[in-house]
Scaffold this motif. Structure first.
Motif, short mmCIF file in Angstrom:
data_model
loop_
_atom_site.label_atom_id
_atom_site.label_comp_id
_atom_site.label_asym_id
_atom_site.label_seq_id
_atom_site.Cartn_x
_atom_site.Cartn_y
_atom_site.Cartn_z
N ARG A 137 1.01 -1.11 0.16
CA ARG A 137 -0.35 0.48 0.21
C ARG A 137 0.68 0.77 -0.02
NH1 ARG A 137 -4.46 -1.14 4.78
NH2 ARG A 137 -5.22 -3.16 3.76
N ARG A 145 -0.11 -1.65 -10.51
CA ARG A 145 -0.93 -0.53 -9.21
C ARG A 145 -1.95 -0.39 -9.63
NH1 ARG A 145 2.54 2.00 -6.26
NH2 ARG A 145 3.72 1.24 -7.40
N THR A 197 -4.66 2.40 -8.09
CA THR A 197 -5.19 4.19 -7.31
C THR A 197 -6.54 4.40 -6.86
OG1 THR A 197 -2.47 4.43 -8.30
CG2 THR A 197 -3.90 6.24 -7.50
N THR A 213 -5.18 10.19 -1.81
CA THR A 213 -5.37 9.11 -2.78
C THR A 213 -4.14 7.84 -2.02
OG1 THR A 213 -2.99 9.68 -3.15
CG2 THR A 213 -4.88 10.33 -5.12
N SER A 258 -3.02 4.18 -3.36
CA SER A 258 -2.40 2.86 -4.18
C SER A 258 -2.46 1.85 -3.37
CB SER A 258 -1.33 3.38 -4.89
OG SER A 258 -1.27 4.66 -5.26
N ARG A 259 -2.65 0.57 -4.05
CA ARG A 259 -2.01 -0.40 -3.77
C ARG A 259 -1.86 -1.68 -4.76
NH1 ARG A 259 -7.13 0.36 -1.19
NH2 ARG A 259 -6.51 0.39 0.90
N THR A 260 -0.80 -2.39 -4.95
CA THR A 260 -0.23 -3.15 -5.62
C THR A 260 -0.62 -4.55 -6.07
OG1 THR A 260 2.61 -4.06 -4.89
CG2 THR A 260 2.06 -1.26 -5.83
#
Length: 378
Positions: A3, A135, A137, A146, A148-150
């Protein structure tokens, strides 16, 4: 899954304004200011709730193929599945591909369903191309926060140097017993090591003196020294390939890959060495990862002279290695054939062959292959 959280500049401004408005409103008795501050806090709270929702996604990726020559086509197939049970995903994700990114739309992806995206992997440059992770977002409607997670693992595509067809192969000092190489007479079978006896071994190969000392039968392992062996030495010193992103090093890698491929095609033993150290792993993968750096050519030459790993040495260098050809020529004694490839030195005065060293000068991989096949009298 990783994250990455962040507050936007707008969100930072709203947070600062909320603090000021609430402080002024409560301290000086201005309810309107306090109300505005409370509204700002509510907006931030709603942004957190919106952005914190985590889509549950399963990611699978397949490279086809995962190893290609420079310039050949390679594609990545990415499959994204919505593993949530209740909510549909309506997102736009980004998949990292080398130094760029590829948009992956996830529109109306219902629970349990999946979508597949297929896109090309850049192969215009030699090297290891990392692909992924995916990714996602999320930004709240007001653009305050915002998140973002992968998702998924990283795949790797190996872009090998180009291989140019070499029709000629050095014969070395001896030929193999099957008669492929006929430059000089047959070699011999010599002692290599001892091992324990295995049922089926010929008794005439038993070394009785060692067997008596050890207390069990020991058998001689023998080595066929008649087969010519090619040693490829790639000069990966930065001083040998001056300039940023030197083209000469790419040509040298292509030449090394071509020599290795020709030896494998003719079933000849071949080893690859870098001036910075011995190559470990598949040779084409080593050439894919190779980059100009530090190295001691004189120490490498001493090591090759002492070990004598073969009978044919192929030394590949760039414009900066022109002055070191004399150092490499010292290997002419331990190695019956020494070939020096001086690559990428455009417009330079040709080097006169001396000390029994065969010098090949070329400005491209194709030119190297043509000059290599034009050599007479290995």
């Amino acid at each position: 899954m990783k994250r990455l959280r962040g507050i936007t500049s707008r969100g930072a401004g709203v947070a600062g304004a909320a603090v000021l408005l609430l402080t002024a409103g409560f301290r000086f008795g201005y309810p309107d200011l306090a109300l505005l501050g409370a509204a700002a806090v509510a907006a931030l709270a709603c942004g957190v709730v919106f952005a914190i929702w985590r889509p549950r996604l399963g990611v699978e990726r397949v490279a086809d193929p995962d190893r290609v020559a420079r310039g050949e086509a390679a594609r990545m197939t990415l499959t994204v599945r919505n593993t949530s049970r209740l909510r549909a995903a309506n997102l736009v994700a980004v998949d990292r591909c080398g130094g760029g990114s590829v948009p992956v739309p996830l529109l109306r992806l219902r629970p349990g369903s999946d979508t597949t995206v297929d896109y090309p992997v850049p192969t215009t440059r030699r090297g290891v191309v990392p692909v992924g992770p995916l990714r996602v977002t999320r930004t709240d409607p007001l653009g305050l926060l915002t998140l973002s997670r992968t998702y998924g693992e990283t795949a790797t595509v190996w872009v090998h140097p180009r291989i140019h067809l070499l029709r000629a192969v050095p014969a070395g000092m001896a030929r193999s017993l099957d008669g492929h190489i006929d430059k000089v007479p047959h070699g011999t079978i010599t002692f290599d090591s001892l091992r324990e006896y295995v049922v089926g071994d010929e008794l005439r190969r038993v070394h009785w003196r060692s067997s008596a000392k050890v207390g069990e039968l020991m058998v001689r392992e023998q080595l066929d020294t008649s087969e010519p062996t090619i040693v490829v030495l790639l000069d990966d010193r930065a001083s040998a390939h001056p300039g940023r992103d030197p083209e000469s090093f790419e040509i040298a890698c292509e030449a090394a890959a071509s020599v290795v491929a020709a030896a494998v095609r003719e079933d000849l033993p071949v080893t690859l060495h870098l001036v910075s150290g011995r190559a470990r792993g598949p040779f084409l993968d080593v050439l894919t990862e190779a980059a100009p750096g530090d190295g001691d050519l004189e120490a490498t030459v001493r090591s090759l002279r002492q070990s004598r790993l073969g009978d044919t040495l192929v030394y590949l260098t760039g414009p900066g290695g022109r002055a070191d050809l004399g150092t490499v020529s010292a290997l002419r004694g331990p190695y019956a054939v020494v070939i020096a490839g001086l690559l990428g030195d455009r417009g330079a005065t040709p080097v006169a062959a001396g000390s029994g060293v065969i010098v090949i000068e070329a400005e491209s991989g194709e030119q190297f292959a043509g000059a290599w096949d034009g050599v007479r009298g290995w």
